[in-house]
Design an enzyme around this catalytic site. Sequence first.
Site, PDB file in Angstrom:
ATOM      1  N   HIS A 256       0.820  -1.206   0.000  1.00 21.16           N
ATOM      2  CA  HIS A 256       0.000   0.000   0.000  1.00 21.16           C
ATOM      3  C   HIS A 256       0.857   1.260   0.000  1.00 21.16           C
ATOM      4  CE1 HIS A 256      -3.242  -2.634   2.120  1.00 21.16           C
ATOM      5  NE2 HIS A 256      -3.259  -2.776   0.815  1.00 21.16           N
TER       6      HIS A 256
ATOM      7  N   ASP B 276      -6.192   5.979   0.443  1.00 23.18           N
ATOM      8  CA  ASP B 276      -6.258   4.747  -0.334  1.00 23.18           C
ATOM      9  C   ASP B 276      -7.514   3.958   0.035  1.00 23.18           C
ATOM     10  OD1 ASP B 276      -5.704   3.403   2.054  1.00 23.18           O
ATOM     11  OD2 ASP B 276      -3.628   2.932   1.539  1.00 23.18           O
TER      12      ASP B 276
ATOM     13  N   GLN C  43      13.545  -5.982  -5.970  1.00 26.01           N
ATOM     14  CA  GLN C  43      12.739  -6.296  -7.152  1.00 26.01           C
ATOM     15  C   GLN C  43      12.892  -5.300  -8.303  1.00 26.01           C
ATOM     16  OE1 GLN C  43       9.014  -8.459  -6.830  1.00 26.01           O
ATOM     17  NE2 GLN C  43       7.960  -6.708  -7.740  1.00 26.01           N
TER      18      GLN C  43
ATOM     19  N   TRP D 248      -0.847  -5.820  -8.052  1.00 27.15           N
ATOM     20  CA  TRP D 248      -0.797  -4.795  -9.096  1.00 27.15           C
ATOM     21  C   TRP D 248       0.517  -4.028  -9.092  1.00 27.15           C
ATOM     22  CZ3 TRP D 248      -3.227  -5.168 -13.292  1.00 27.15           C
ATOM     23  CH2 TRP D 248      -3.363  -4.080 -14.171  1.00 27.15           C
ATOM     24  N   ASN D 249       1.153  -3.838  -7.931  1.00 30.78           N
ATOM     25  CA  ASN D 249       2.458  -3.187  -7.916  1.00 30.78           C
ATOM     26  C   ASN D 249       3.474  -3.993  -8.713  1.00 30.78           C
ATOM     27  OD1 ASN D 249       1.543  -1.139  -6.219  1.00 30.78           O
ATOM     28  ND2 ASN D 249       2.213  -2.174  -4.363  1.00 30.78           N
ATOM     29  N   SER D 250       3.536  -5.283  -8.450  1.00 30.23           N
ATOM     30  CA  SER D 250       4.470  -6.152  -9.176  1.00 30.23           C
ATOM     31  C   SER D 250       4.133  -6.203 -10.657  1.00 30.23           C
ATOM     32  CB  SER D 250       4.450  -7.565  -8.577  1.00 30.23           C
ATOM     33  OG  SER D 250       5.012  -7.586  -7.284  1.00 30.23           O
TER      34      SER D 250
ATOM     35  N   GLU E  91       5.444  -3.069 -12.249  1.00 27.68           N
ATOM     36  CA  GLU E  91       6.903  -3.104 -12.332  1.00 27.68           C
ATOM     37  C   GLU E  91       7.370  -4.039 -13.441  1.00 27.68           C
ATOM     38  OE1 GLU E  91       8.285  -4.005  -8.406  1.00 27.68           O
ATOM     39  OE2 GLU E  91       7.578  -2.111  -7.567  1.00 27.68           O
TER      40      GLU E  91
ATOM     41  N   GLU F 261      -7.589  -9.080  -5.187  1.00 23.28           N
ATOM     42  CA  GLU F 261      -8.110  -9.071  -6.554  1.00 23.28           C
ATOM     43  C   GLU F 261      -7.152  -9.742  -7.527  1.00 23.28           C
ATOM     44  OE1 GLU F 261      -5.490  -5.395  -6.673  1.00 23.28           O
ATOM     45  OE2 GLU F 261      -6.422  -6.737  -5.227  1.00 23.28           O
TER      46      GLU F 261
END
Length: 493
Positions: free
Chosen positions: A18, A115, A359, A377-379, A382, A398
């Site tokens: 987050h 958020d 990462q 979703w962050n990964s 990226e 999700e």
Amino acid sequence: MEIRKPHVALLASPGMGHLIPVLELGKRLVIQNNHHATIFVVANDTSSEQLSKLVNSPDYDILDIVLLPCIDISGIVCTDASLVTQIAVMMHESIPALRSTISAMKYRPTALIVDLFGTEAMAVADEFEMLKYMFIASNAWFVAVTIYAPALDKKVLQEEHVNQKKPLKIPGCSAVRFEDTLEAFLDPYGPMYDGFLQVGMDMSKADGILVNTWEDLESKTLAALRDFNMLRRVAKAPVYPVGPLARSVASSPVSGSHVVLDWLDKQPHESVIYVSFGSGGTLSSKQTMELAWGLEQSKQRFIWVVRPPLDHDVFDSYLTAGSGALNTAEGALDYHYLPEGFLIRTRDVGLVVPMWAPQPEILAHPSVGGFLTHCGWNSTMESIVNGVPMIVWPLYAEQKMNATMLTEELRVAIRSKEVPSEKSVVERGEIEMMVRRIVAEKQGHAIRNRVEELKHSAQKALINGGSSYNSLSKIAHECENSLQFTQEKAEGA
């Protein structure tokens, strides 16, 4: 009249997944729009190690980062409470500290951005006559499902989607298959669903909804969110795609050499599969064993970020992410849960890293040819911005929706035939096949070409005049107008 920059406050809920996109959004507001950004971080007492390294990264020096007092919820919720419940309670308990900190500021923020878990704090924005926005660090499809949920009939949802397992239809968007559905939808009469409905209703009260996506990535869904005949009638608030928001190499809490990057420097171009399940994802003991065998049998080079297996909770490590080793040189861990002799047999082609790895640097490295990911979703962002094709392995939240989007709609990933879950295991043979397909076979090249197209599309969205650049500029303009109005009001008082 004194000329001041618009001041935007952003509230980040607990967990690295987050915090990172909130930091990136704040950074974008400062660099692109010359705003002053303050990041309020809600932390728990076990997340301090990696949190400290991240917020002290030189890349975030341009932000004012305020760590709100650590929240101890041990006397408020049961020890076996769900992760969602824990985060929700921590956010609720942080409201007084947020209010008092803003109240004490010489120049209060012009706007507050919260958020998914921070919607209760929008009341604080109302108290101080601030603009209020929601930032969803996921995709527009998830926003569509969330915002449409309050319009659903619970009886119909229970009978058709849960009992009959029919797809959940969302106006103007792809339907959500039952096997991809959100956990909250499995019990429309339960407290988790009620909390989800509240978030959907709160969205419509915001002055705008910022989403970590861009126009070309989800044009159909974004069009539905803007269409009053579809979702805009329930959304009410305008939607602003401002992505991709993803960590750059400079934002990562690594300086200088790292054992993983040194190892990658010695590997051939696009030959390595990177395996990581995000900041808190874990696998069962049996699945960990099968993954190890699959990687070994594939005979492909790999980097695997390993956590000790857990057999009952796939996101048990979420709030403690980053508290493990940062470097394999810091000491050998007990890998008794891996096949006997695995580390010795794979030492020439593989690198096992305990708990955490850099990462952004890994995905940006030219030796990396694929990413086996939980598709948080962050990964996902990226991976796309670095042009790396994916093997998707959804675990929670999700992520099953994300996996379907990435494989079927965007065509930048492959997935197993068996849906990973606590009750099922993806076997070593299929894992071997997927790794080979992405790294060594022609299908991997086709997927790589497609993700390269999205990489360039993302870059185009972010440049001056691009769709996401323009979206964020609209938010900035609203903040500038609000600040000007406030100053003129004060001068006339």
